[in-house]
Structures are given as structure tokens and as C-alpha cells.
Design a protein around this motif. Structure first.
Motif, short mmCIF file in Angstrom:
data_model
loop_
_atom_site.label_atom_id
_atom_site.label_comp_id
_atom_site.label_asym_id
_atom_site.label_seq_id
_atom_site.Cartn_x
_atom_site.Cartn_y
_atom_site.Cartn_z
N SER A 86 1.35 1.64 -11.38
CA SER A 86 0.60 2.58 -10.56
C SER A 86 1.21 2.69 -9.16
CB SER A 86 -0.86 2.14 -10.42
OG SER A 86 -1.59 3.09 -9.66
N ARG A 87 1.00 3.85 -8.57
CA ARG A 87 1.34 4.04 -7.16
C ARG A 87 0.24 3.47 -6.26
NH1 ARG A 87 5.70 7.27 -6.88
NH2 ARG A 87 6.19 8.52 -8.71
N ALA A 88 -0.90 3.18 -6.85
CA ALA A 88 -1.99 2.57 -6.10
C ALA A 88 -1.71 1.07 -5.93
CB ALA A 88 -3.31 2.77 -6.83
N THR A 89 -2.49 0.43 -5.08
CA THR A 89 -2.34 -1.01 -4.87
C THR A 89 -3.08 -1.74 -5.98
OG1 THR A 89 -2.20 -0.70 -2.48
CG2 THR A 89 -2.77 -2.89 -3.25
N ILE A 90 -2.31 -2.27 -6.93
CA ILE A 90 -2.91 -3.05 -8.02
C ILE A 90 -2.26 -4.42 -8.07
CG2 ILE A 90 -3.68 -1.11 -9.44
CD1 ILE A 90 -1.11 -1.43 -11.11
N ALA A 132 0.81 -1.22 0.00
CA ALA A 132 0.00 0.00 0.00
C ALA A 132 0.85 1.27 0.00
CB ALA A 132 -0.94 0.01 1.20
N GLU A 169 0.07 10.05 -12.47
CA GLU A 169 0.81 9.16 -11.58
C GLU A 169 2.25 9.63 -11.34
OE1 GLU A 169 -0.04 6.10 -10.18
OE2 GLU A 169 -1.61 5.19 -11.40
N PHE A 174 -6.48 -4.75 -7.25
CA PHE A 174 -7.29 -4.52 -6.06
C PHE A 174 -7.78 -5.86 -5.53
CE2 PHE A 174 -11.46 -3.81 -4.04
CZ PHE A 174 -11.02 -3.02 -2.99
N PRO A 179 2.62 4.22 -1.64
CA PRO A 179 2.60 4.88 -2.95
C PRO A 179 3.98 5.18 -3.51
CG PRO A 179 1.98 6.43 -1.23
CD PRO A 179 2.05 5.08 -0.58
#
Length: 261
Positions: free
Chosen positions: A151-155, A132, A221, A157, A134
Motif C-alpha cells: 500500500s501507499r498508505a502507512t501500514i 508516511a 493503489e 497503522f 505515498p
């Protein structure tokens, strides 16, 4: 094959970091030595916007080229070098990766045995604390290793809450899971991969990069590699067993120094 180490002095989060001392040596020395030890590279050159960095290179007899301080990314700096130094493949080696190993570069070049590959990069299994985070960029790939997204997101999901049930938790388990993951695409829990920001490009593709306008996803991003994906240029992602720590903060610097001593 030409390895290029972009070494910008005016880093935003940690100014002058490529000159910072790590276990008695400038950070840049650790990166240059590791890159030079890779047998696949014909040459290694440092690209900098700083006379101070260039002076360090001259004192140590490291090949160096001064580039414009206005270049917005490491890929643009590699492209500037490519205008003066011919190679079929250029390797973008981040100057803030003092834990670089020659094995990283060997893995990075492996996809180029396939003639259709234009750009490659690396991934390593994500430790639980980075899933998690970033600042730890994640990547998801297709079955053939082609990047679907960074991505800096959690992928991906984890809709059904499987995190932790199948994720490796220590170095030995990470290495074991990489081997198992490479052997089979059947997974019972999501696997998270951290992107390692090393790149290799064929010359023709590198020449295209600065002609493409910065893309919306790239700007959102703050990830330059998304410009390739948004323009239909595939990036192939090779797994590695060796994690790195990109140095962006004083805390990163201390963690790396503890490992190097």
C-alpha cells in the motif's frame, strides 16, 4: 534465468528518464551493468517501446527487444519478452533503479530454492521520512515472508503511537535491525518496510498475469502486484540491506547523481 529491464521512454512524471544523464552515463547503463554483474542471471535483455532506446542498446551491444507501446505495465512487457525468449524464471528489473546492486537480484532469487514459490520481490526497512510518504510503497508480510498487502498508505497503522521508539534511523542501524528482525519475530514497536519494485516470476505464473483482469485494489493503489494477491497468487518478499531510489522526479535524479559521483 533471464533478467528483463523494461525501459519505457514516455514516462508520465519524468519523460525520457531512462536516457537521462547520471554522472556521465545514461541511467539505463547503470541498471544494465548492475544486472549483468549478477552471477545468477544467464542473460539480461532490455525491453523497450522506443527506437531511440533500442539505438542506444545497439550502440552498446546490449540485447534489446522492441515491445508494443500499448503494454500497460512492466510485467506485461516482461511477458511480451517471454513469448520469444525461454527461461524457467524471469526477473523484472526496473529501468529507473540506477542504484541497483547485484546483491538485490541475488536476494530476489533466494526464495526460489522453495518449489512452491511463484513470485518474489524485495523489501528494505523504511527510513522515518518515508513512513508516511505515498511514493514509498509499504509492504506487510506473514511470518513465512508471504506478502499480506502492499500500500501507499502507512501500514501497519500505529494505533498506540509507537513510531520512532523502535524504528532504525541511519544506515548502520537499519542493517543491524534487519539482522535482528530476521532472527526474531518478537517486536515491541511497529516495523515499517518499503517495497523495492523488483520481481521474479516462474514462467507459468508470468503467463497467467495478462489473462487476469486488472483488479480493483490494483487500480485504486496503482500497484500492479496487487493483481497477483487478489487472484490468490502469493508473492514472497525477501529483505535486503540495500535501499534504492527509484527515479520519478528531477529531485530524485539529483539525489541519485550525488550518490553516484
Amino acid at each position: 534465468m533471464l533478467g528483463v529491464i523494461p525501459a519505457r521512454l514516455a514516462s508520465t512524471r519524468l519523460p525520457r528518464k531512462v536516457l537521462r544523464n547520471l554522472a556521465g552515463r545514461p541511467m539505463l547503463a547503470w541498471v544494465y551493468d548492475a544486472a549483468s554483474a549478477c552471477p545468477q542471471l544467464d542473460r539480461v535483455l532490455i525491453a523497450t517501446d522506443s527506437d531511440e532506446v533500442a539505438d542506444l542498446c545497439h550502440r552498446n551491444q546490449w540485447p534489446v527487444q522492441l515491445t508494443s507501446p500499448d503494454l500497460p505495465s512492466g510485467t506485461d512487457r516482461v511477458h511480451a519478452v517471454a513469448r520469444h525468449h525461454h527461461a524457467d524464471i524471469y526477473i523484472n528489473i526496473q529501468g529507473d533503479e540506477p542504484l541497483l546492486k547485484p546483491q538485490h537480484l541475488t536476494a530476489l532469487l533466494r526464495p526460489f530454492t522453495h518449489h512452491h514459490v511463484e513470485v518474489s520481490t524485495l523489501k528494505v526497512l523504511c527510513t522515518p521520512e518515508n513512513i508516511a510518504n505515498p511514493n514509498a510503497v509499504k509492504v506487510v508480510t506473514a511470518a513465512d515472508g508471504r506478502a499480506l498487502y502492499f500500500s501507499r498508505a502507512t501500514i501497519p497503522f500505529d494505533r498506540d503511537g509507537q513510531i520512532g521508539k523502535g524504528q532504525a534511523r541511519d544506515g548502520a542501524a537499519l542493517n543491524k535491525t534487519i539482522r535482528e528482525s530476521a532472527a526474531s519475530d518478537r517486536a515491541t514497536a511497529p516495523q515499517y518496510w518499503k517495497h523495492i519494485g523488483l520481481y521474479a516470476y516462474r514462467k507459468t505464473t508470468l503467463e497467467r498475469f495478462p489473462t487476469l483482469p486488472p483488479s480493483l485494489l490494483e487500480q485504486t493503489e496503482r500497484l500492479e502486484q496487487l493483481r497477483f494477491l487478489e487472484n490468490g497468487i502469493p508473492i514472497y518478499v525477501e529483505p535486503t540491506e540495500f535501499d534504492t531510489i527509484g527515479v520519478d522526479t528531477e529531485e530524485d535524479l539529483q539525489r541519485v547523481e550525488a550518490l553516484l559521483r
